[in-house]
Write a protein that holds these residues in place. Structure first.
Motif, PDB file in Angstrom:
ATOM      1  N   THR A  93       0.862  -1.283  -0.022  1.00  0.00           N
ATOM      2  CA  THR A  93       0.119   0.272  -0.038  1.00  0.00           C
ATOM      3  C   THR A  93       0.740   1.345  -0.031  1.00  0.00           C
ATOM      4  OG1 THR A  93      -0.108   0.066   2.622  1.00  0.00           O
ATOM      5  CG2 THR A  93      -1.722  -1.057   1.318  1.00  0.00           C
ATOM      6  N   ASP A  94       2.178   1.249   0.273  1.00  0.00           N
ATOM      7  CA  ASP A  94       3.063   2.395   0.272  1.00  0.00           C
ATOM      8  C   ASP A  94       3.740   2.776  -0.997  1.00  0.00           C
ATOM      9  OD1 ASP A  94       4.466   0.045   0.802  1.00  0.00           O
ATOM     10  OD2 ASP A  94       6.008   1.129   1.815  1.00  0.00           O
ATOM     11  N   SER A  95       4.004   4.095  -0.971  1.00  0.00           N
ATOM     12  CA  SER A  95       4.932   4.474  -1.855  1.00  0.00           C
ATOM     13  C   SER A  95       6.078   5.566  -1.676  1.00  0.00           C
ATOM     14  CB  SER A  95       3.917   5.204  -3.296  1.00  0.00           C
ATOM     15  OG  SER A  95       2.911   4.293  -3.528  1.00  0.00           O
ATOM     16  N   PRO A  96       6.688   5.645  -2.089  1.00  0.00           N
ATOM     17  CA  PRO A  96       7.873   6.617  -1.834  1.00  0.00           C
ATOM     18  C   PRO A  96       7.085   7.972  -1.917  1.00  0.00           C
ATOM     19  CG  PRO A  96       8.897   5.314  -3.624  1.00  0.00           C
ATOM     20  CD  PRO A  96       7.396   5.014  -3.470  1.00  0.00           C
ATOM     21  N   ASN A  97       7.341   8.984  -0.935  1.00  0.00           N
ATOM     22  CA  ASN A  97       6.842  10.094  -0.666  1.00  0.00           C
ATOM     23  C   ASN A  97       7.535  10.872   0.322  1.00  0.00           C
ATOM     24  OD1 ASN A  97       5.572   8.948   1.702  1.00  0.00           O
ATOM     25  ND2 ASN A  97       3.735   9.861   1.514  1.00  0.00           N
ATOM     26  N   LEU A  98       6.902  12.341   0.629  1.00  0.00           N
ATOM     27  CA  LEU A  98       7.419  13.045   1.676  1.00  0.00           C
ATOM     28  C   LEU A  98       6.686  12.844   2.690  1.00  0.00           C
ATOM     29  CD1 LEU A  98       8.871  15.988  -0.177  1.00  0.00           C
ATOM     30  CD2 LEU A  98      10.206  14.158   0.620  1.00  0.00           C
ATOM     31  N   GLU A 119      10.527  14.573   5.831  1.00  0.00           N
ATOM     32  CA  GLU A 119      11.014  13.245   5.716  1.00  0.00           C
ATOM     33  C   GLU A 119      11.129  12.423   4.429  1.00  0.00           C
ATOM     34  OE1 GLU A 119      12.743   9.789   8.562  1.00  0.00           O
ATOM     35  OE2 GLU A 119      10.956  11.002   9.039  1.00  0.00           O
ATOM     36  N   CYS A 120      11.919  12.095   3.863  1.00  0.00           N
ATOM     37  CA  CYS A 120      11.938  11.196   2.488  1.00  0.00           C
ATOM     38  C   CYS A 120      11.533   9.860   2.978  1.00  0.00           C
ATOM     39  CB  CYS A 120      13.355  11.302   1.733  1.00  0.00           C
ATOM     40  SG  CYS A 120      13.740  12.808   1.062  1.00  0.00           S
ATOM     41  N   TYR A 121      10.504   9.332   2.317  1.00  0.00           N
ATOM     42  CA  TYR A 121      10.166   7.953   2.916  1.00  0.00           C
ATOM     43  C   TYR A 121      10.368   7.200   1.746  1.00  0.00           C
ATOM     44  CZ  TYR A 121       7.231   3.839   3.693  1.00  0.00           C
ATOM     45  OH  TYR A 121       6.650   2.750   3.777  1.00  0.00           O
ATOM     46  N   GLY A 122      11.305   6.142   1.666  1.00  0.00           N
ATOM     47  CA  GLY A 122      11.697   5.204   0.565  1.00  0.00           C
ATOM     48  C   GLY A 122      12.538   5.966  -0.432  1.00  0.00           C
ATOM     49  N   GLY A 123      12.892   5.360  -1.683  1.00  0.00           N
ATOM     50  CA  GLY A 123      13.734   5.802  -2.449  1.00  0.00           C
ATOM     51  C   GLY A 123      12.961   6.463  -3.740  1.00  0.00           C
ATOM     52  N   LEU A 257       2.636  13.690   2.326  1.00  0.00           N
ATOM     53  CA  LEU A 257       2.371  14.797   1.376  1.00  0.00           C
ATOM     54  C   LEU A 257       2.120  14.018  -0.049  1.00  0.00           C
ATOM     55  CD1 LEU A 257       4.127  16.310   3.529  1.00  0.00           C
ATOM     56  CD2 LEU A 257       5.048  17.637   1.451  1.00  0.00           C
ATOM     57  N   PHE A 258       0.962  14.632  -0.708  1.00  0.00           N
ATOM     58  CA  PHE A 258       0.949  13.903  -2.068  1.00  0.00           C
ATOM     59  C   PHE A 258       0.522  14.918  -3.133  1.00  0.00           C
ATOM     60  CE2 PHE A 258      -3.365  14.544   0.015  1.00  0.00           C
ATOM     61  CZ  PHE A 258      -3.978  14.781  -1.184  1.00  0.00           C
ATOM     62  N   ASP A 259       0.712  14.551  -4.500  1.00  0.00           N
ATOM     63  CA  ASP A 259       0.171  15.482  -5.462  1.00  0.00           C
ATOM     64  C   ASP A 259      -1.209  15.417  -5.553  1.00  0.00           C
ATOM     65  OD1 ASP A 259       0.314  16.935  -7.791  1.00  0.00           O
ATOM     66  OD2 ASP A 259       1.460  15.683  -8.982  1.00  0.00           O
ATOM     67  N   ILE A 260      -1.710  16.692  -5.857  1.00  0.00           N
ATOM     68  CA  ILE A 260      -3.107  16.936  -5.657  1.00  0.00           C
ATOM     69  C   ILE A 260      -3.816  16.554  -7.224  1.00  0.00           C
ATOM     70  CG2 ILE A 260      -3.447  18.305  -3.695  1.00  0.00           C
ATOM     71  CD1 ILE A 260      -4.355  20.556  -5.613  1.00  0.00           C
ATOM     72  N   GLN A 261      -2.831  16.546  -8.262  1.00  0.00           N
ATOM     73  CA  GLN A 261      -3.248  16.461  -9.762  1.00  0.00           C
ATOM     74  C   GLN A 261      -3.902  15.045  -9.640  1.00  0.00           C
ATOM     75  OE1 GLN A 261      -0.438  16.669 -12.739  1.00  0.00           O
ATOM     76  NE2 GLN A 261      -1.628  16.330 -14.295  1.00  0.00           N
ATOM     77  N   LYS A 262      -5.035  14.916 -10.301  1.00  0.00           N
ATOM     78  CA  LYS A 262      -5.821  13.742 -10.380  1.00  0.00           C
ATOM     79  C   LYS A 262      -5.083  12.703 -11.497  1.00  0.00           C
ATOM     80  CE  LYS A 262      -8.660  15.176  -7.467  1.00  0.00           C
ATOM     81  NZ  LYS A 262      -8.598  14.806  -6.033  1.00  0.00           N
ATOM     82  N   ALA A 263      -5.356  11.548 -11.403  1.00  0.00           N
ATOM     83  CA  ALA A 263      -5.103  10.483 -12.245  1.00  0.00           C
ATOM     84  C   ALA A 263      -5.767  10.793 -13.652  1.00  0.00           C
ATOM     85  CB  ALA A 263      -5.476   9.079 -12.107  1.00  0.00           C
ATOM     86  N   SER A 264      -4.963  10.856 -14.889  1.00  0.00           N
ATOM     87  CA  SER A 264      -5.628  11.024 -16.319  1.00  0.00           C
ATOM     88  C   SER A 264      -5.256   9.913 -17.206  1.00  0.00           C
ATOM     89  CB  SER A 264      -5.091  12.452 -16.561  1.00  0.00           C
ATOM     90  OG  SER A 264      -3.905  12.285 -16.775  1.00  0.00           O
ATOM     91  N   LEU A 265      -6.251  10.029 -17.970  1.00  0.00           N
ATOM     92  CA  LEU A 265      -5.776   9.133 -19.264  1.00  0.00           C
ATOM     93  C   LEU A 265      -5.105   9.768 -20.341  1.00  0.00           C
ATOM     94  CD1 LEU A 265      -9.601   7.793 -20.160  1.00  0.00           C
ATOM     95  CD2 LEU A 265      -7.503   6.446 -19.162  1.00  0.00           C
ATOM     96  N   GLY A 266      -3.929   9.165 -20.969  1.00  0.00           N
ATOM     97  CA  GLY A 266      -3.088   9.870 -21.748  1.00  0.00           C
ATOM     98  C   GLY A 266      -2.581   9.310 -23.422  1.00  0.00           C
ATOM     99  N   GLY A 267      -2.128   9.878 -23.805  1.00  0.00           N
ATOM    100  CA  GLY A 267      -1.872   9.226 -25.462  1.00  0.00           C
ATOM    101  C   GLY A 267      -3.096   9.560 -26.395  1.00  0.00           C
ATOM    102  N   ILE A 268      -2.883   9.667 -27.659  1.00  0.00           N
ATOM    103  CA  ILE A 268      -3.744   9.868 -28.535  1.00  0.00           C
ATOM    104  C   ILE A 268      -4.750   9.157 -28.477  1.00  0.00           C
ATOM    105  CG2 ILE A 268      -2.714   9.018 -30.574  1.00  0.00           C
ATOM    106  CD1 ILE A 268      -3.129  11.582 -32.284  1.00  0.00           C
TER     107      ILE A 268
END
Length: 497
Positions: A93-98, A119-123, A257-268
């Protein structure tokens, strides 16, 4: 051959996964989001701390540990002691983050900006955290007072707006050598800005205000353990406002801390998903979804001879050596306790312990994201092992057992895919002149004796604040996970031991 599909066919699942990613901004919320889905599918919560647990064949259950690790499982109605086993999909469930430091106040008398200690968590790829709109989430420990009786409970919080930011240094203030290197000092350069000191003064906020319903921070001499005086007052005010409680009731927190930008679809052709935390929320999502889909499929529970299980661990990114990581007893205890409850009658008459027989019949599919071929760095991949996005899941191998895959466990999953008419799985090994990561598979297998394989969906930008994977691979992973739950016993019986 599997039926032909278009990217459009995979978009409904991709959008459901994107919602899961957005809601799961830290391990606590990843577990909560998973539980919300499980409850909708009729799974029943178990109290792991109880001395007696009621589990029946045909049942669907879940429980958590530390609220950051999750165990969910179904019990086949044909499960028999000594003949049945556990079909397990593991993820993390975890990911590298601050993460906010235990003492969040970052003191600098000359600073005109209010910062918090991080503090930096993970690599992580820490340079990707600069110039991003950052929110805050996690759990807060709160004191409840009811007369002379006090208790402390845990409240989840998610502040999904740009309250924090780590700005880069202007190009004009860097030397050419500094621009080329972009070296980061984790202690000096990764402290996010929370507010401007001048604005704090204009609003009338001070560090020594008395606490009360007005939301001011307490610095009373009878502060119970001195914790508050080391916290950034504006941070405590923010938490107080979000939770609707007095600041004095906040006694501790674990905040990411987390980036508030939502997940998005990408590519043409909308063939990609761009999101934070794909490593490893993509595995978590498809594992939980596969377990729910199988449990709701007609005839699955009635004909299943095994326990089908998903285990989502915390702390993989920092080595898994914790009470809630893959090196902990979580899985071994789950197998032993569930087996004991289901085998009560058999244990009473059998002269031997059936737990070892159950382990021999069990299997772990350790799922963590894999490295897709990067078109700009193709030379970084071993030339015969170059996984592509949208081309199926990847078996990860390493002769030095950095991954748990063996020839026997690899052929088992390839055979499951073949018999289920699914796309062939891809293969990955790391170049011998590159370092090889590891994941939860070897830890689980070595501590429990259960056979294991390491697999994952291919992705780019692993450990960046924002990663990329193929839309079709969410479906590829889900179908393979469901096939694992449905066909493992059949395939395992067909292989000579």
């Amino acid at each position: 051959m599997p039926p032909m599909t278009t990217t459009h066919d995979h978009l409904p699942l991709a959008r459901k996964a994107m919602d899961y990613f957005d809601r799961s901004s830290d391990p606590f919320l990843a577990v909560k989001t998973s539980i919300d889905l499980l409850k909708e599918a009729g799974f029943e919560e178990l109290d792991e701390t109880g001395t007696t647990v009621e589990i029946i064949r045909g049942g669907k259950y879940y429980y958590t540990r530390n609220r950051s690790s999750l165990v969910a499982f179904t019990v086949g109605e044909k499960f028999q002691a000594g003949n049945g086993g556990f079909k397990i999909i593991g993820g993390h469930t975890d990911s590298p983050n601050l993460r906010v430091k235990p003492r969040s106040k970052r003191s600098d008398k000359n600073a005109k900006s209010i910062q918090i200690g991080a503090e930096c968590y993970g690599g992580g790829l820490w340079h990707t955290w600069f110039d991003r709109d950052l929110g805050l989430s996690g759990r807060v420990f709160c004191r409840n007072r009811n007369g002379d009786v006090e208790s402390i409970d845990q409240r989840l919080v998610k502040i999904d707006r740009a309250i924090l930011r780590i700005p880069t240094l202007a190009i004009h203030l860097e030397t050419a050598e500094e621009r080329k290197a972009f070296k980061i000092n984790k202690e000096n350069h990764l402290s996010p800005i929370l507010a401007q000191a001048a604005q704090k003064a204009l609003s009338g906020d001070t560090d020594d205000s008395e606490s009360g319903d007005n939301g001011k921070v307490s610095s009373k001499k009878d502060d119970e353990d001195g914790w508050t005086e080391y916290q950034e007052p504006l941070l405590l005010q923010l938490l107080s406002s979000e939770l609707g409680i007095p600041i004095d009731d906040i006694v501790d927190f674990e905040l990411s801390l987390f980036d508030i930008q939502k997940a998005s679809l990408g590519g043409i052709h909308s063939e990609f998903v761009h999101s934070a935390r794909l490593d490893n929320l993509a595995s978590c999502f498809i594992a939980v979804q596969a377990l729910m889909d199988c449990a709701q499929q007609d005839g699955f529970l009635e004909n299943d001879e095994d326990v089908s299980m998903v285990v989502l661990y915390d702390h993989e990114e920092i080595g898994s050596t914790s009470a809630v990581g893959a090196a902990s007893p979580i899985l071994g205890e789950a197998v032993k306790r569930i087996s004991s409850v289901l085998n009560e009658e058999e244990q009473a008459v059998a002269p031997h312990d059936l737990y070892e027989a159950t382990v021999r019949h069990s299997f772990v599919l350790s799922s963590d994201q894999a490295h897709a071929l990067h078109p700009n760095y193709a030379s970084k991949h071993e030339k015969n092992h170059q996984p592509q996005m949208n081309a199926g899941m990847v078996i990860k191998r390493n002769s030095n057992q950095r991954y748990a895959t063996t020839a026997a466990t690899g052929i088992l999953m390839r055979e499951i895919a073949r018999r289920s008419n699914l796309p062939p799985v891809q293969e990955f090994i790391v170049r011998q002149d590159c370092g090889c990561g590891s994941t939860i598979g070897p830890l689980i297998s070595s501590s429990t004796g259960i056979r294991a394989i390491d697999m994952g969906c291919p992705q780019l930008s692993m450990h960046s604040i924002r990663e990329t994977m193929g839309v079709c691979d969410l479906s590829n992973g889900l179908e393979l996970f469901k096939a694992f739950f449905m066909k493992f016993r059949e395939v395992d019986k067909s292989l000579e031991k």
